[in-house]
Design a protein around this motif. Structure first.
Motif, PDB file in Angstrom:
ATOM      1  N   SER A 267      19.166  -0.660  -1.445  1.00 21.14           N
ATOM      2  CA  SER A 267      18.187  -0.069  -2.362  1.00 21.14           C
ATOM      3  C   SER A 267      18.583  -0.436  -3.788  1.00 21.14           C
TER       4      SER A 267
ATOM      5  N   TRP B  36      15.516  -3.895   0.492  1.00 17.82           N
ATOM      6  CA  TRP B  36      15.021  -2.590   0.046  1.00 17.82           C
ATOM      7  C   TRP B  36      13.834  -2.107   0.856  1.00 17.82           C
TER       8      TRP B  36
ATOM      9  N   PRO C  52      10.171   1.938  -2.772  1.00 15.50           N
ATOM     10  CA  PRO C  52      10.901   0.712  -3.097  1.00 15.50           C
ATOM     11  C   PRO C  52       9.987  -0.439  -3.531  1.00 15.50           C
TER      12      PRO C  52
ATOM     13  N   GLN D 142      15.579  -8.457  -2.587  1.00 16.35           N
ATOM     14  CA  GLN D 142      15.126  -7.078  -2.746  1.00 16.35           C
ATOM     15  C   GLN D 142      14.089  -6.720  -1.693  1.00 16.35           C
TER      16      GLN D 142
END
Length: 114
Positions: free
Chosen positions: A35, A23, A85, A19
Motif C-alpha cells: 500500500s 496496492w 487505493p 503500485q
C-alpha cells in the motif's frame, strides 16, 4: 540505513505499474500486497532513512536529502487515509511522487553512493 529497503520503496513509489500490481492486489494466489502507507513506512522508518536524515548522519548526498524532503512535502499533501487505493494511485500529485522517487533512484543506482 538499510539501502535495500530504500531502493525497494523508491522502486514501488516510482512506478505506477508496481503500485497497481501491489496496492490493488487482494493477495489471492499468493500475490504480493502493499500500500501507499507501507511503501512510505518502508522508505522512511523501516529503512532508517528518516532517522539518518534527521540526525544529519554523514555520508548522505545533499541532492538525495533535498529530494527526500521534497518527496515528504508532496506526500503530506496527498489524502491517503481511508481512501481507495485506486484513488491514491490516480491522485494528480502521485505524478510528482513517481518522478521524485525515480530521480532519487537515479542518484543511488547502480553504483552511486548516498
Amino acid at each position: 540505513m538499510n539501502r535495500d529497503l530504500v531502493i525497494d520503496a523508491l522502486q514501488e513509489l516510482g512506478s505506477r505499474e508496481a503500485q497497481e500490481t501491489l496496492w490493488l492486489s487482494d493477495g489471492s494466489n499468493g500475490s504480493l500486497v502493499s500500500s501507499f502507507v507501507e511503501a512510505i513506512e518502508r522508505l522512511c522508518t523501516d529503512s532508517g532513512l528518516a532517522g539518518d536524515i534527521e540526525s544529519g548522519a554523514a555520508g548522505l548526498d545533499d541532492r538525495f536529502v533535498a529530494l527526500y524532503k521534497r518527496l515528504k512535502g508532496v506526500i503530506r499533501k496527498i489524502d491517503y487515509w481511508n481512501r481507495d487505493p485506486r484513488a491514491v494511485i490516480d491522485d494528480e500529485r502521485m505524478g510528482d511522487v513517481r518522478a521524485i522517487s525515480r530521480t532519487m533512484l537515479d542518484l543511488i543506482l547502480p553504483d552511486r553512493d548516498l
